[in-house]
Scaffold this active site. Structure first.
Site, mmCIF file in Angstrom:
data_model
loop_
_atom_site.group_PDB
_atom_site.id
_atom_site.type_symbol
_atom_site.label_atom_id
_atom_site.label_comp_id
_atom_site.label_asym_id
_atom_site.label_seq_id
_atom_site.Cartn_x
_atom_site.Cartn_y
_atom_site.Cartn_z
ATOM 1 N N LYS A 167 -10.242 3.154 29.652
ATOM 2 C CA LYS A 167 -9.110 4.030 29.331
ATOM 3 C C LYS A 167 -7.875 3.174 29.124
ATOM 4 C CE LYS A 167 -10.534 8.421 31.397
ATOM 5 N NZ LYS A 167 -10.251 9.262 30.223
ATOM 6 N N ASP A 226 -10.640 4.557 25.229
ATOM 7 C CA ASP A 226 -10.159 5.942 25.168
ATOM 8 C C ASP A 226 -8.651 5.924 25.287
ATOM 9 O OD1 ASP A 226 -9.621 8.615 25.346
ATOM 10 O OD2 ASP A 226 -10.814 8.989 27.151
ATOM 11 N N GLU A 276 -11.555 6.703 21.365
ATOM 12 C CA GLU A 276 -11.410 8.145 21.516
ATOM 13 C C GLU A 276 -9.959 8.560 21.325
ATOM 14 O OE1 GLU A 276 -13.154 9.777 25.074
ATOM 15 O OE2 GLU A 276 -14.679 8.193 25.126
ATOM 16 N N ASP A 310 -12.542 13.998 21.324
ATOM 17 C CA ASP A 310 -12.916 14.910 22.406
ATOM 18 C C ASP A 310 -11.827 15.948 22.635
ATOM 19 O OD1 ASP A 310 -11.145 13.068 23.464
ATOM 20 O OD2 ASP A 310 -12.252 12.752 25.312
ATOM 21 N N LYS A 359 -18.155 17.855 26.024
ATOM 22 C CA LYS A 359 -18.103 18.181 27.442
ATOM 23 C C LYS A 359 -18.328 19.690 27.566
ATOM 24 C CE LYS A 359 -14.587 14.666 28.615
ATOM 25 N NZ LYS A 359 -14.372 14.026 27.314
#
Length: 336
Positions: A150, A180, A206, A231, A258
């Protein structure tokens, strides 16, 4: 005949979980319990993410109870009516699967039978430079061959230094690296940041910019040096026509699913069908669910033909958890 009830619980993280929306130390969940005439109880988990899920409301447990009452009266799930309540739908789907099979093994797959594991990525939480450095070393020592980092929380140059360190020691053939950004890159800086990241053979990034900018994101996806995975962009895009419009406008290289955020298992199956028709890749991840949610997501994923590492390690983050036969061995999640 089945009855549905809701039990509220609070999970405690083993260590603070840094995200793009702050640091989590606890996690509030609603466990949906489906009971039949014999007294057997099937359990599902409804646990939206604050400030992220499309179905978060001030008194969320009452919303869950209200929807469960309607499902109980109908003795069936009305999937169309629940499109805008993905976290509740996922909890009900799971509870009824558990009740139907009278077991936490929901599907007849090698994973559900404990014969095969699912490769997963190692997740590196946001933190200080030293914390993230130590976490990377821990995952590599544990045997992970795919790491998700991240970024966007600390200075970008220091994040690049972390990534450079990884690549100095592990080539792309040895270690797959995903990043991400959680929408952290300003629109006027995104091209430069992607160019800098591309030097390090990144598998995918992401959500480089904030969700909701379909035209701009489509332009980025068209010329990006790093494959784009979406996402957050999928959250709240619940109707079939909306999904098709988003995919056709943005044309991402990947989507990340998800069930808690993207329509439960049924809604994610719909996303997969649309992505496959457009040659868009996908993988699935958990969304800080407990073992109840993780068990359901992993088994659902295993019903599909998967080849890439999935993001399924986050169910094991809590000191207070529901026992499930889940275990991470090396870089694989197993049911044992």
């Amino acid at each position: 005949m089945f009855r549905l009830s809701v039990r509220e619980s609070r999970l405690q993280f083993k260590q603070p979980a840094g995200t793009s929306r702050g640091v989590y130390t606890t996690r509030d969940v609603c466990y949906i319990e489906a009971t039949d005439e014999t007294g057997f109880v099937g359990v599902g988990e409804s646990s939206p993410l604050p400030d992220l899920s499309c179905d978060v409301v001030p008194n969320y447990p009452e919303l869950v109870r209200s929807i469960c009452k309607n499902v109980e009266v109908a003795q069936a799930i009305d999937y169309e009516r629940l499109r805008n309540y993905p976290s509740v739908l996922f909890g009900i789907e799971t509870a009824l699967l558990h009740l139907k099979h009278r077991s936490t093994a929901f599907f007849d797959t090698p994973f559900s039978r404990g014969e095969q594991g699912i490769r997963i990525n190692g997740l590196i939480w946001m933190g200080t430079y030293d914390e993230m450095f130590a976490r990377i070393k821990e995952k590599l020592d544990a045997g992970f061959k795919c790491v998700k980092l991240k970024i966007g929380a600390i200075d970008f140059d220091r994040e690049l230094a972390l990534i450079a360190y990884i690549r100095q020691h592990f080539s792309a053939e040895v270690l797959e690296l995903r990043v991400d950004a959680n929408g952290a890159f300003p629109l006027d800086e995104v091209d430069d940041k992607l160019a800098q990241l591309s030097k390090y053979q990144i598998h995918s990034i992401e959500q480089p910019i904030k969700a909701g900018q379909w035209k701009a994101l489509g332009e980025i996806c068209a010329h990006t040096p790093i494959p784009i995975a979406l996402d957050e962009e999928l959250i709240g895009v619940n109707e079939k026509a909306q999904k098709e419009a988003m995919l056709d406008t943005v044309k991402p290289q990947y989507i990340i699913l998800k069930p808690t955020l993207h329509g439960g298992m049924r809604g994610c199956d719909e996303w997969i069908s649309m992505a496959d028709a457009r040659n868009i890749g996908w993988w699935a991840t958990s969304a800080l669910e407990s073992n109840v949610g993780l068990n359901a997501i992993a088994q659902w994923v295993a019903t599909h033909n998967i080849s890439m590492p999935q993001g399924l390690g986050t169910g094991l983050l809590f000191t207070t958890n529901v026992p499930m036969p889940l275990q991470i061995v090396g870089d694989c999640l197993w049911r044992r």
